[in-house]
Scaffold this motif. Structure first.
Motif, PDB file in Angstrom:
ATOM      1  N   LEU A 299       3.278   5.501  -6.207  1.00 19.91           N
ATOM      2  CA  LEU A 299       2.857   5.511  -7.608  1.00 19.91           C
ATOM      3  C   LEU A 299       1.765   6.553  -7.856  1.00 19.91           C
ATOM      4  O   LEU A 299       1.819   7.300  -8.849  1.00 19.91           O
ATOM      5  N   MET A 300       0.803   6.635  -6.955  1.00 19.24           N
ATOM      6  CA  MET A 300      -0.295   7.598  -7.107  1.00 19.24           C
ATOM      7  C   MET A 300       0.202   9.040  -6.996  1.00 19.24           C
ATOM      8  O   MET A 300      -0.254   9.931  -7.721  1.00 19.24           O
TER       9      MET A 300
ATOM     10  N   ARG B  23       2.507   5.941   9.828  1.00 21.41           N
ATOM     11  CA  ARG B  23       3.555   5.346  10.654  1.00 21.41           C
ATOM     12  C   ARG B  23       3.963   3.971  10.138  1.00 21.41           C
ATOM     13  O   ARG B  23       5.154   3.649  10.094  1.00 21.41           O
ATOM     14  N   THR B  24       2.996   3.161   9.752  1.00 27.50           N
ATOM     15  CA  THR B  24       3.298   1.770   9.404  1.00 27.50           C
ATOM     16  C   THR B  24       3.615   1.543   7.931  1.00 27.50           C
ATOM     17  O   THR B  24       4.328   0.590   7.590  1.00 27.50           O
ATOM     18  N   GLU B  25       3.093   2.399   7.046  1.00 29.99           N
ATOM     19  CA  GLU B  25       3.285   2.184   5.606  1.00 29.99           C
ATOM     20  C   GLU B  25       4.147   3.265   4.945  1.00 29.99           C
ATOM     21  O   GLU B  25       5.043   2.951   4.171  1.00 29.99           O
ATOM     22  N   ILE B  26       3.871   4.519   5.266  1.00 35.73           N
ATOM     23  CA  ILE B  26       4.557   5.613   4.560  1.00 35.73           C
ATOM     24  C   ILE B  26       5.977   5.827   5.065  1.00 35.73           C
ATOM     25  O   ILE B  26       6.922   5.907   4.266  1.00 35.73           O
TER      26      ILE B  26
ATOM     27  N   ARG C  35     -13.002   1.716   0.099  1.00 35.25           N
ATOM     28  CA  ARG C  35     -12.989   2.568  -1.092  1.00 35.25           C
ATOM     29  C   ARG C  35     -11.638   3.235  -1.293  1.00 35.25           C
ATOM     30  O   ARG C  35     -11.372   3.795  -2.353  1.00 35.25           O
ATOM     31  N   ASN C  36     -10.798   3.218  -0.231  1.00 35.71           N
ATOM     32  CA  ASN C  36      -9.473   3.829  -0.326  1.00 35.71           C
ATOM     33  C   ASN C  36      -8.416   2.860   0.186  1.00 35.71           C
ATOM     34  O   ASN C  36      -8.677   1.665   0.307  1.00 35.71           O
ATOM     35  N   LEU C  37      -7.243   3.365   0.512  1.00 32.50           N
ATOM     36  CA  LEU C  37      -6.149   2.496   0.927  1.00 32.50           C
ATOM     37  C   LEU C  37      -6.171   2.150   2.414  1.00 32.50           C
ATOM     38  O   LEU C  37      -5.321   1.396   2.885  1.00 32.50           O
TER      39      LEU C  37
ATOM     40  N   ARG D 262       0.829  -1.210   0.000  1.00 28.81           N
ATOM     41  CA  ARG D 262       0.000   0.000   0.000  1.00 28.81           C
ATOM     42  C   ARG D 262       0.862   1.258   0.000  1.00 28.81           C
ATOM     43  O   ARG D 262       0.497   2.275  -0.593  1.00 28.81           O
ATOM     44  N   GLY D 263       2.021   1.183   0.646  1.00 30.74           N
ATOM     45  CA  GLY D 263       2.969   2.295   0.573  1.00 30.74           C
ATOM     46  C   GLY D 263       3.457   2.484  -0.857  1.00 30.74           C
ATOM     47  O   GLY D 263       3.625   3.614  -1.334  1.00 30.74           O
TER      48      GLY D 263
END
Length: 342
Positions: A179-180, A262-265, A248-250, A173-174
């Protein structure tokens, strides 16, 4: 003896609570009070990045207050804020030395402007008005320089390399956010909570997308439309593929924006650096340069001198619109200035 004749003792008088408390009833410690005031001002569930930024910057003001013996925000007046402005201005010219020998390091013009802006916000949060607002430009005597001069380091190939590293490390997801951000020019928060289903429907209906969710500072506008192309569709389809089921989102049902950052970005920042991209904002700058060069039909000012002033103005207007600023001057911080115009 009747009950009426019995004398009853006098009740001790209760102490009346004061009508006001230290730091506008936001806490005993000034730093904690500032954090609480900002949360109340913006809402504890809104404007996460804005609140976090102001809380971080406020440490400079808290430090100054402690050095000056100021421990109650109710005592802060315009004169004290002007004194703080003089202290910040002194740090523009070099290290600032206190009478006891402690030294505060020199700061940049941008940092100085931000520090004073945060003080304005903090006092408005405490008081509920703008009576103590001061002008950073007038206090410092210099303007903030926001014209980019360094070439952008976020081409599509480097971006995809960072995405591959993130996927390999398990941060799918990060990787979608990376990419987005590069494909659609969105801020990180916009990427995280953008309604992906709505984006897909709009593309199928009109061939373009409106960026609505998560816009900074209330800049949500239906005028911020971006046309789809192959790279942007690749980014959107990947985000839809890796999003949590039913979302509907990440974000998943148990996620908050704060926990996602904190966990992905945060772990993905290392993959950007390994790919030659300094930070997430650089991805947005890469998008801005693409838009400018598409409208201009030529290189950005960071690559070559400007040849056509009229087209340059039109290209900057389009960059500002698609980034969600709607201010042409802001485009200079992404694609460079106009000093090379013929």
């Amino acid at each position: 003896m009747s009950n009426k004749s019995v004398k009853r003792g006098r009740r001790s008088a209760k102490r009346k609570k004061p009508a006001y408390k230290r730091n506008y009833s936001c806490g005993k410690k000034l730093s904690e009070a500032i954090h609480k005031a900002l949360d109340q001002h913006y809402g504890s569930d809104n404007h996460f990045n804005t609140r976090a930024t102001h809380k971080r910057r406020a440490s400079v003001f808290v430090h100054y207050c402690k050095r000056c013996g100021m421990n109650d925000a109710r005592r802060i007046d315009r004169e004290f804020i002007l004194q703080f402005g003089a202290y910040i201005k002194a740090r523009l010219n070099g290290d600032y030395e206190w009478p006891d020998g402690d030294v505060d390091e020199q700061i940049s013009v941008a940092y100085a402007h931000n520090a004073i802006s945060t003080v304005n916000t903090v006092m408005r949060a405490f008081r509920g008005d703008g009576q103590l607002k001061v002008s950073a430009r007038e206090l410092l005597g210099v303007c903030r320089q926001s014209v980019r001069s360094k070439e952008i380091q976020a081409d599509v190939l480097d971006t995809k390399h960072a995405v591959d590293l993130a996927i390999a490390a398990g941060f799918v997801r990060g990787a979608a956010v990376i990419l987005m951000a590069r494909a659609w020019g969105m801020r990180v928060r916009e990427c995280v909570i953008q309604d992906l289903d709505r984006m897909k429907r709009e593309i199928e209906a009109t061939g373009e997308v409106t960026i609505l969710e998560g816009c900074k500072g209330g800049r949500r506008s239906k005028d911020r439309t971006i046309k789809a192309n192959a790279f942007r569709m690749e980014a959107l389809n990947y985000a839809i593929e890796v999003r949590p089921k039913g979302s509907r989102n990440l974000l998943s049902e148990t996620d908050t924006v704060k926990s996602f950052l904190r966990t992905e970005i945060n772990p993905c920042r290392q993959f950007l650096l390994l790919s030659g991209i300094p930070h997430f904002m650089e991805l947005r700058a890469g998008f801005a340069q693409d838009i400018y060069e598409e409208v201009m039909g030529g290189p950005s000012p960071l690559k070559a001198p400007i040849r056509d002033k009229v087209m340059d103005r039109l290209a900057r207007e389009e960059v500002a619109r698609q980034l969600g600023h709607n201010r042409v001057s802001v485009a200079s911080s992404y694609v460079g200035g106009t000093r090379n115009a013929a």
